[in-house]
Design a protein around this motif. Structure first.
Motif, PDB file in Angstrom:
ATOM      1  N   THR A 118      -4.450 -12.851   9.022  1.00  0.00           N
ATOM      2  CA  THR A 118      -4.144 -12.015   7.797  1.00  0.00           C
ATOM      3  C   THR A 118      -2.757 -12.756   6.941  1.00  0.00           C
ATOM      4  O   THR A 118      -1.873 -12.774   7.567  1.00  0.00           O
ATOM      5  N   GLU A 119      -3.033 -13.238   6.051  1.00  0.00           N
ATOM      6  CA  GLU A 119      -1.933 -13.765   4.844  1.00  0.00           C
ATOM      7  C   GLU A 119      -1.970 -12.960   3.745  1.00  0.00           C
ATOM      8  O   GLU A 119      -3.221 -12.835   2.917  1.00  0.00           O
ATOM      9  N   ILE A 120      -0.844 -12.236   3.485  1.00  0.00           N
ATOM     10  CA  ILE A 120      -0.504 -11.630   2.612  1.00  0.00           C
ATOM     11  C   ILE A 120      -0.117 -12.595   1.563  1.00  0.00           C
ATOM     12  O   ILE A 120       0.941 -13.168   1.553  1.00  0.00           O
ATOM     13  N   LEU A 121      -0.910 -12.446   0.405  1.00  0.00           N
ATOM     14  CA  LEU A 121      -0.552 -13.372  -0.827  1.00  0.00           C
ATOM     15  C   LEU A 121       0.405 -12.760  -2.025  1.00  0.00           C
ATOM     16  O   LEU A 121       0.997 -13.799  -2.678  1.00  0.00           O
ATOM     17  N   GLY A 122       0.595 -11.432  -1.652  1.00  0.00           N
ATOM     18  CA  GLY A 122       1.412 -10.978  -2.790  1.00  0.00           C
ATOM     19  C   GLY A 122       1.062  -9.470  -2.921  1.00  0.00           C
ATOM     20  O   GLY A 122       0.124  -8.983  -2.269  1.00  0.00           O
ATOM     21  N   SER A 123       1.989  -8.681  -3.768  1.00  0.00           N
ATOM     22  CA  SER A 123       1.738  -7.268  -4.002  1.00  0.00           C
ATOM     23  C   SER A 123       2.245  -6.908  -5.349  1.00  0.00           C
ATOM     24  O   SER A 123       3.125  -7.453  -5.885  1.00  0.00           O
ATOM     25  N   TYR A 124       1.753  -5.797  -5.637  1.00  0.00           N
ATOM     26  CA  TYR A 124       2.048  -4.982  -6.767  1.00  0.00           C
ATOM     27  C   TYR A 124       2.145  -3.485  -6.773  1.00  0.00           C
ATOM     28  O   TYR A 124       1.411  -3.160  -5.699  1.00  0.00           O
ATOM     29  N   ARG A 125       2.739  -2.953  -7.379  1.00  0.00           N
ATOM     30  CA  ARG A 125       3.261  -1.310  -7.077  1.00  0.00           C
ATOM     31  C   ARG A 125       2.879  -0.724  -8.489  1.00  0.00           C
ATOM     32  O   ARG A 125       2.878  -1.119  -9.620  1.00  0.00           O
ATOM     33  N   PHE A 126       2.494   0.605  -8.300  1.00  0.00           N
ATOM     34  CA  PHE A 126       2.405   1.678  -9.493  1.00  0.00           C
ATOM     35  C   PHE A 126       3.277   2.596  -8.872  1.00  0.00           C
ATOM     36  O   PHE A 126       3.574   3.158  -7.736  1.00  0.00           O
ATOM     37  N   ASP A 127       3.924   3.496  -9.979  1.00  0.00           N
ATOM     38  CA  ASP A 127       4.648   4.679  -9.807  1.00  0.00           C
ATOM     39  C   ASP A 127       3.885   5.775  -9.985  1.00  0.00           C
ATOM     40  O   ASP A 127       2.983   6.108 -10.767  1.00  0.00           O
ATOM     41  N   ASP A 128       4.045   6.709  -8.965  1.00  0.00           N
ATOM     42  CA  ASP A 128       3.600   7.846  -9.019  1.00  0.00           C
ATOM     43  C   ASP A 128       4.287   9.077  -9.976  1.00  0.00           C
ATOM     44  O   ASP A 128       5.671   8.855  -9.552  1.00  0.00           O
TER      45      ASP A 128
END
Length: 182
Positions: free
Chosen positions: A32-42
């Protein structure tokens, strides 16, 4: 603004994600290679929403997660696992495709009413600065009206995802549709 604490996580996110993916028939095989991430605000400020782009063998995956301070009633089938966060305490981690708080954020983003969250780094109560995004999200539309359509958040990104309104993720070396409204 998504707040990222300087903290120790047990298990860490790659370990938790990898273990969960091992039990999913659609996740493929391999490291499993994590390429990146993004977030949203609740908007309520209660639920962390982080969405990972993952390469697993030849498969490109989208892993939306929610982090909660207590179990989500009725969502046992969407539980990814629990983790200990050295600042926030025990966190219940859910597959965001089954968590209405995450789905609502995706809907707002698809409707043009919510952007991805900026990332603020903190050490306790002290702000240390911001972190650059590893994945940038943009909204695309083909002009057709999507109205109150269904939000589709695919886990597997290897196949084309269609819809009049799309969220497109871009990262170093890649681009994929991560959600549609249609």
């Amino acid at each position: 603004m998504a707040i990222i604490y300087k903290a120790v996580l047990d298990p860490d996110k790659p370990t938790l994600i990898g273990a969960w993916l091992d039990g999913r028939s659609w996740a493929g095989d391999g490291p499993t290679e994590i390429l990146g991430s993004y977030r949203f605000d609740d908007p309520e400020g209660e639920v962390g929403i982080e969405n990972f782009l993952v390469r697993r063998g030849e498969r490109l995956l989208h892993v939306p997660l929610t982090y909660r301070g207590a179990p989500l009633s009725g969502a046992e089938e969407h539980l990814v696992g629990t983790m200990d966060h050295s600042v926030l305490g025990e966190r219940w981690v859910y597959d965001g495709t089954g968590d209405e708080t995450a789905v609502a954020c995706f809907r707002r983003a698809l409707e043009g009413a919510q952007e991805q969250a900026a990332l603020e780094i903190r050490d306790g109560d002290r702000e240390l600065g911001t972190r650059e995004q590893t994945v940038l999200i943009s909204r695309e539309t083909d002009g057709r009206t999507s109205g109150e359509g269904r939000v589709d958040i695919p886990h597997v990104l290897d196949r084309a995802t269609e819809g009049p309104t799309r969220l497109v993720a871009r990262w170093d070396g890649g681009r994929a549709v991560v959600a549609t409204l249609g």
